[in-house]
Design a protein around this motif. Structure first.
Motif, mmCIF file in Angstrom:
data_model
loop_
_atom_site.group_PDB
_atom_site.id
_atom_site.type_symbol
_atom_site.label_atom_id
_atom_site.label_comp_id
_atom_site.label_asym_id
_atom_site.label_seq_id
_atom_site.Cartn_x
_atom_site.Cartn_y
_atom_site.Cartn_z
ATOM 1 N N UNK A 239 15.225 -5.072 -11.134
ATOM 2 C CA UNK A 239 16.214 -4.508 -10.219
ATOM 3 C C UNK A 239 15.499 -3.808 -9.057
ATOM 4 N N UNK A 240 15.839 -4.178 -7.828
ATOM 5 C CA UNK A 240 15.170 -3.640 -6.656
ATOM 6 C C UNK A 240 15.359 -2.124 -6.541
ATOM 7 N N UNK A 241 16.561 -1.655 -6.796
ATOM 8 C CA UNK A 241 16.828 -0.224 -6.675
ATOM 9 C C UNK A 241 16.042 0.569 -7.711
ATOM 10 N N UNK A 242 15.946 0.041 -8.939
ATOM 11 C CA UNK A 242 15.185 0.739 -9.974
ATOM 12 C C UNK A 242 13.690 0.756 -9.643
ATOM 13 N N UNK A 243 13.194 -0.351 -9.125
ATOM 14 C CA UNK A 243 11.791 -0.420 -8.709
ATOM 15 C C UNK A 243 11.498 0.658 -7.661
ATOM 16 N N UNK A 244 12.380 0.782 -6.680
ATOM 17 C CA UNK A 244 12.189 1.803 -5.655
ATOM 18 C C UNK A 244 12.240 3.209 -6.222
ATOM 19 N N UNK A 245 13.130 3.438 -7.188
ATOM 20 C CA UNK A 245 13.243 4.770 -7.797
ATOM 21 C C UNK A 245 11.974 5.120 -8.571
ATOM 22 N N UNK A 246 11.415 4.142 -9.287
ATOM 23 C CA UNK A 246 10.185 4.389 -10.039
ATOM 24 C C UNK A 246 9.046 4.743 -9.088
ATOM 25 N N UNK A 247 8.920 3.995 -7.991
ATOM 26 C CA UNK A 247 7.871 4.312 -7.016
ATOM 27 C C UNK A 247 8.103 5.680 -6.390
ATOM 28 N N UNK A 248 9.369 6.027 -6.173
ATOM 29 C CA UNK A 248 9.680 7.366 -5.627
ATOM 30 C C UNK A 248 9.110 8.468 -6.535
ATOM 31 N N UNK A 249 9.351 8.325 -7.831
ATOM 32 C CA UNK A 249 8.912 9.359 -8.765
ATOM 33 C C UNK A 249 7.388 9.442 -8.787
ATOM 34 N N UNK A 250 6.722 8.292 -8.900
ATOM 35 C CA UNK A 250 5.264 8.296 -8.904
ATOM 36 C C UNK A 250 4.711 8.878 -7.595
ATOM 37 N N UNK A 251 5.328 8.530 -6.483
ATOM 38 C CA UNK A 251 4.835 9.043 -5.209
ATOM 39 C C UNK A 251 4.981 10.555 -5.130
#
Length: 459
Positions: A239-251
């Motif tokens: 899921x594109x939105x979930x992928x972006x959320x995961x990167x947000x948290x790591x960033x």
């Protein structure tokens, strides 16, 4: 790895004293070869000494060619220094391990006046040498021939035992009588003292010490949170939105670590609450997200997102990411640039490195070493919260960082630990195979891109 250009070497004791700091441990049963760039030290390589049975005929020639092939990656090299460490591992000081194949730059390295390279090696019998002197002499002669033909003539060589060291070419009993000079001359050298003052230390060799204990993070709570997040992520892997959320948290985790001073590093070891640690561990169990985190740390978020698109990672999903863990106190992440503002079509993609190039250290020209250090710190915490696939992923990712730094032995130890934790863990197997084949990370090959252990401002 690079050292500051203003380190000064005044004699062989300094050169030999620099080696354990460069590698991160006192080598044993090892050949350490260093290229020279004029009067500067260049690339450093450590390899196991061959068995005596291989020190003749085709086996001996093959060993010398292997050493030559590694050293030829230093395009600016015009000579070589050799150090044969024949003793058992020395007692280590407390500290972080470093590397096997590195790129060190040190000014004004001077040739030893003792001995004449090109003459027959003066390897006399001595109880301090663990390898037969005749075998060492054959090995040194073959290395001289092979490296000389490659334009990397051996300028000097030394034998380092458990208690004594000596020049390998010197036959003058007034300065090089067996068993040699006391090893304390190396340990007490001026350069060794300067490196200790800068904060460098020499640790145990790979596999000889257990990982340092990290602050207690409440492992049961972390593991419980991890399983909860794993259930939330189920069905959202592409899921594109979930992928972006995961990167947000790591960033946000990266940015939080990078915003605090190095002096507070030890205090920051306990920064991750259980819910956040569980979220990060669960995200590492998704291979595509794990790889994206590595790429983002080294090359930036644009590269992580572009690579995911290139691989066709996204094919639907609920379209709404799982709720975020508690992120109080963490800075807000900045998303990658808007494609509509990226300029001519395809221009951004042409400049953004792909996953393969990043993971092999071929692009970008140099990684974000500070962010990789922060990722390594976080991975240490996550790996120590519990076992299973998340620990194997953390160990593998740390091994990749070590490989990028040029720390071949430590990378291999971490890949081995990952395989023991999760037999058949694919990324660990692939990266370990690269190491076994002698492949060096692209960044470690180039002085301008290589990791620098020593803080330029430390003095």
């Amino acid at each position: 790895m690079t050292a500051p250009d203003h380190l000064k070497i005044t004699g062989p004791e300094d050169i030999l004293g620099f080696i354990p700091h460069s590698l991160g441990y006192w080598p044993a049963n090892s050949l350490v070869a260093m290229t020279m760039q004029g009067k500067r030290l260049g690339a450093t390589l450590r390899v196991d000494l061959p068995d005596a049975s291989r020190c003749r005929g085709p086996g001996l020639a093959a060993f010398a060619r292997t050493v030559r092939d590694y050293l030829e990656s230093d395009d600016a090299a015009d000579g070589t220094l050799l150090a044969f460490f024949t003793g058992a591992p020395a007692d280590a000081e407390a500290g972080d391990p470093v590397d096997d194949a590195t790129d060190d730059a040190t000014d004004d390295a001077t040739d030893s006046a003792a001995g004449e390279p090109g003459a027959d090696p003066a390897v006399d019998p001595a109880p301090d040498l663990a390898l037969d002197p005749a075998v060492l002499a054959r090995l040194l002669r073959e290395l001289e021939r092979t490296l000389g033909r490659a334009g990397l003539p051996v300028r000097d060589a030394w034998l380092v035992g458990e208690r004594y060291w000596r020049n390998a070419f010197c036959a003058d009993p007034s300065c090089c009588a067996p068993p040699g000079r006391p090893i304390e001359e190396i340990r007490n050298s001026r350069l060794n003292a300067e490196l200790v003052f800068r904060g460098s230390s020499v640790g145990a060799a790979p596999g000889r010490s257990a990982p340092a204990a990290l602050p207690e993070l409440g492992e049961p709570a972390v593991l419980e949170a991890e399983e909860g997040w794993a259930r939330e992520f189920s069905g959202r892997w592409r899921d594109r939105a979930q992928f972006g959320a995961v990167l947000d948290v790591w960033q946000r985790v990266f940015d939080a670590g990078g915003s605090q001073s190095a002096r507070a590093a030890k205090a920051r070891e306990a920064v991750l609450p259980a819910g956040l640690a569980g979220y990060l561990r669960a995200s590492l169990r998704v291979a595509a997200w794990r790889d994206a985190v590595l790429v983002m740390a080294a090359a930036g978020r644009d590269a992580a997102e572009a690579g995911a698109e290139e691989f066709g990672m996204f094919d639907g999903g609920p379209g709404n990411p799982a709720a975020l863990p508690g992120l109080d106190g963490l800075p807000v992440a900045e998303s990658a640039g808007n494609p509509e503002e990226a300029g001519p079509a395809g221009a951004a993609a042409a400049e953004t490195p792909g996953y393969g190039d990043v993971l092999l250290g071929l692009a970008p020209p140099a990684p974000d070493w500070g962010r990789l250090a922060e990722l390594d710190r976080v991975l240490r915490q996550l790996g120590n919260c519990g076992g299973g696939e998340a620990r194997a992923a953390a160990l593998t990712a740390r091994g990749w960082i070590e490989w990028c730094r040029g720390r071949g032995s430590f990378a291999d130890a971490l890949f081995t630990a990952a395989g023991a934790e999760q037999p058949g863990y694919r990324l660990a197997e692939l990266l370990a195979e690269l190491g076994r084949r002698g492949t060096l990370c692209g960044w470690a090959r180039r002085r301008e891109a290589a990791w620098q252990k020593f803080d330029p401002d430390a003095a």
